[in-house]
Design a protein around this motif. Structure first.
Motif, PDB file in Angstrom:
ATOM      1  N   ALA A  26       6.687  -6.075  13.536  1.00  0.00           N
ATOM      2  CA  ALA A  26       7.443  -6.011  12.191  1.00  0.00           C
ATOM      3  C   ALA A  26       8.073  -4.574  11.979  1.00  0.00           C
ATOM      4  CB  ALA A  26       6.525  -6.511  11.346  1.00  0.00           C
ATOM      5  N   TRP A  27       9.281  -4.513  11.396  1.00  0.00           N
ATOM      6  CA  TRP A  27       9.541  -3.150  11.109  1.00  0.00           C
ATOM      7  C   TRP A  27      10.472  -3.278   9.649  1.00  0.00           C
ATOM      8  CZ3 TRP A  27      14.616  -0.927  13.711  1.00  0.00           C
ATOM      9  CH2 TRP A  27      15.214   0.407  13.056  1.00  0.00           C
ATOM     10  N   TYR A  28      10.114  -2.395   8.706  1.00  0.00           N
ATOM     11  CA  TYR A  28      10.413  -2.763   7.389  1.00  0.00           C
ATOM     12  C   TYR A  28      10.425  -1.738   6.454  1.00  0.00           C
ATOM     13  CZ  TYR A  28       5.497  -3.492   6.784  1.00  0.00           C
ATOM     14  OH  TYR A  28       4.149  -3.496   6.793  1.00  0.00           O
ATOM     15  N   PHE A  29      11.103  -1.584   5.294  1.00  0.00           N
ATOM     16  CA  PHE A  29      11.093  -0.622   4.394  1.00  0.00           C
ATOM     17  C   PHE A  29      10.679  -1.447   2.981  1.00  0.00           C
ATOM     18  CE2 PHE A  29      12.273   1.761   0.718  1.00  0.00           C
ATOM     19  CZ  PHE A  29      11.995   2.840   0.807  1.00  0.00           C
ATOM     20  N   GLU A  30       9.458  -1.053   2.365  1.00  0.00           N
ATOM     21  CA  GLU A  30       9.024  -1.652   1.154  1.00  0.00           C
ATOM     22  C   GLU A  30       9.269  -0.800   0.068  1.00  0.00           C
ATOM     23  OE1 GLU A  30       6.334  -5.369   2.007  1.00  0.00           O
ATOM     24  OE2 GLU A  30       5.032  -3.581   1.714  1.00  0.00           O
ATOM     25  N   LYS A  31       9.748  -0.885  -1.144  1.00  0.00           N
ATOM     26  CA  LYS A  31       9.628   0.229  -2.169  1.00  0.00           C
ATOM     27  C   LYS A  31       9.118  -0.811  -3.553  1.00  0.00           C
ATOM     28  CE  LYS A  31      12.863   2.439  -5.323  1.00  0.00           C
ATOM     29  NZ  LYS A  31      14.279   2.789  -5.711  1.00  0.00           N
ATOM     30  N   GLN A  67       0.876  -1.210   0.093  1.00  0.00           N
ATOM     31  CA  GLN A  67       0.121  -0.018  -0.009  1.00  0.00           C
ATOM     32  C   GLN A  67       0.930   1.317  -0.171  1.00  0.00           C
ATOM     33  OE1 GLN A  67      -2.713   0.084   3.084  1.00  0.00           O
ATOM     34  NE2 GLN A  67      -3.832   1.924   2.352  1.00  0.00           N
ATOM     35  N   TYR A  68       2.163   1.331   0.697  1.00  0.00           N
ATOM     36  CA  TYR A  68       2.927   2.379   0.734  1.00  0.00           C
ATOM     37  C   TYR A  68       4.280   2.042   0.446  1.00  0.00           C
ATOM     38  CZ  TYR A  68      -0.867   4.496   3.455  1.00  0.00           C
ATOM     39  OH  TYR A  68      -2.469   4.954   3.420  1.00  0.00           O
ATOM     40  N   SER A  69       5.106   2.802  -0.269  1.00  0.00           N
ATOM     41  CA  SER A  69       6.522   2.592  -0.463  1.00  0.00           C
ATOM     42  C   SER A  69       7.148   3.332   0.466  1.00  0.00           C
ATOM     43  CB  SER A  69       6.737   3.155  -2.011  1.00  0.00           C
ATOM     44  OG  SER A  69       6.517   2.160  -2.665  1.00  0.00           O
ATOM     45  N   GLN A  70       7.373   2.903   1.860  1.00  0.00           N
ATOM     46  CA  GLN A  70       8.206   3.741   2.789  1.00  0.00           C
ATOM     47  C   GLN A  70       8.440   2.794   3.830  1.00  0.00           C
ATOM     48  OE1 GLN A  70       5.261   6.835   3.332  1.00  0.00           O
ATOM     49  NE2 GLN A  70       5.455   6.372   5.437  1.00  0.00           N
ATOM     50  N   ALA A 130       2.075   5.264  -3.147  1.00  0.00           N
ATOM     51  CA  ALA A 130       0.950   4.592  -2.387  1.00  0.00           C
ATOM     52  C   ALA A 130      -0.179   4.352  -3.320  1.00  0.00           C
ATOM     53  CB  ALA A 130       0.322   5.959  -1.619  1.00  0.00           C
ATOM     54  N   VAL A 131      -0.875   3.319  -2.789  1.00  0.00           N
ATOM     55  CA  VAL A 131      -1.874   2.679  -3.599  1.00  0.00           C
ATOM     56  C   VAL A 131      -3.318   2.724  -2.902  1.00  0.00           C
ATOM     57  CG1 VAL A 131      -2.769   0.666  -4.563  1.00  0.00           C
ATOM     58  CG2 VAL A 131      -0.475   0.984  -4.855  1.00  0.00           C
ATOM     59  N   ASP A 132      -4.314   3.168  -3.427  1.00  0.00           N
ATOM     60  CA  ASP A 132      -5.810   3.253  -2.645  1.00  0.00           C
ATOM     61  C   ASP A 132      -6.817   3.221  -3.750  1.00  0.00           C
ATOM     62  OD1 ASP A 132      -7.285   3.939  -0.516  1.00  0.00           O
ATOM     63  OD2 ASP A 132      -7.259   6.143  -0.833  1.00  0.00           O
ATOM     64  N   GLY A 133      -7.515   2.299  -3.537  1.00  0.00           N
ATOM     65  CA  GLY A 133      -8.837   2.229  -4.251  1.00  0.00           C
ATOM     66  C   GLY A 133      -8.657   1.730  -5.702  1.00  0.00           C
ATOM     67  N   GLY A 134      -7.459   1.251  -6.179  1.00  0.00           N
ATOM     68  CA  GLY A 134      -7.180   0.922  -7.411  1.00  0.00           C
ATOM     69  C   GLY A 134      -6.240   2.095  -8.223  1.00  0.00           C
ATOM     70  N   ARG A 135      -5.875   2.963  -7.318  1.00  0.00           N
ATOM     71  CA  ARG A 135      -5.340   3.994  -8.047  1.00  0.00           C
ATOM     72  C   ARG A 135      -3.923   4.022  -7.615  1.00  0.00           C
ATOM     73  NH1 ARG A 135      -6.726   5.868 -12.502  1.00  0.00           N
ATOM     74  NH2 ARG A 135      -6.527   8.157 -12.123  1.00  0.00           N
ATOM     75  N   ALA A 136      -2.856   4.297  -8.112  1.00  0.00           N
ATOM     76  CA  ALA A 136      -1.498   4.489  -7.807  1.00  0.00           C
ATOM     77  C   ALA A 136      -0.934   5.856  -7.740  1.00  0.00           C
ATOM     78  CB  ALA A 136      -0.491   3.556  -8.299  1.00  0.00           C
TER      79      ALA A 136
END
Length: 138
Positions: free
Chosen positions: A60-65, A3-6, A79-85
């Motif tokens: 958990a503690w992580y970074f996702e890109k 959902q989030y890149s961070q 970020a992704v929300d409701g089918g939109r990026a």
């Protein structure tokens, strides 16, 4: 798809934005629009609610890109929300960016809100900070 890149943390079964606060502590911040069961001890700074916790209290503690291509060009998905990026253009074809309706300019970068179904080559790279912290403590 993430959902989030961070940087993120899971604390008492809930997901928060996160950031290192020192060797053994992490600040966690409520994700706007999310209702939390564990809402005690947060301090307000403007529209942000933060709390510092010990790393060993985290689930958990992580970074996702997340990266993807759209119309053959590379993007960093924020970020992704409701089918939109929400995505930042990672390529160098500025004429292409302008021709394809991206917001911004060659100096400050280009951004776009894209339909998730139009993204290709979606990749999520995850760095597990909690595992790294435990390994360094061990």
């Amino acid at each position: 798809m993430t959902q989030y890149s961070q940087e993120m943390a899971e604390y008492r079964g809930e997901v928060f934005f996160a950031g290192a606060e020192g060797v053994d502590q992490v600040w966690i911040r409520k994700v706007p629009g999310t209702v939390y069961a564990n809402a005690e001890g947060f301090e307000k700074y403007g529209n942000r609610e933060l709390k510092t916790v010990n790393v060993d209290e985290l689930d958990a503690w992580y970074f996702e890109k997340m990266t993807a291509t759209w119309r053959g060009q590379p993007f960093n998905v924020i970020a992704v929300d409701g089918g939109r990026a929400e995505a930042g253009y990672a390529g160098g074809e500025y004429v292409w960016a302008a021709q394809n309706g991206l917001d911004g300019d060659q100096y400050n970068g280009y951004r776009a809100t894209l339909d998730v179904s139009e993204l290709d080559n979606v990749q999520v790279d995850r760095t597990d900070y909690l595992a790294r912290w435990k390994e360094n403590r061990g």
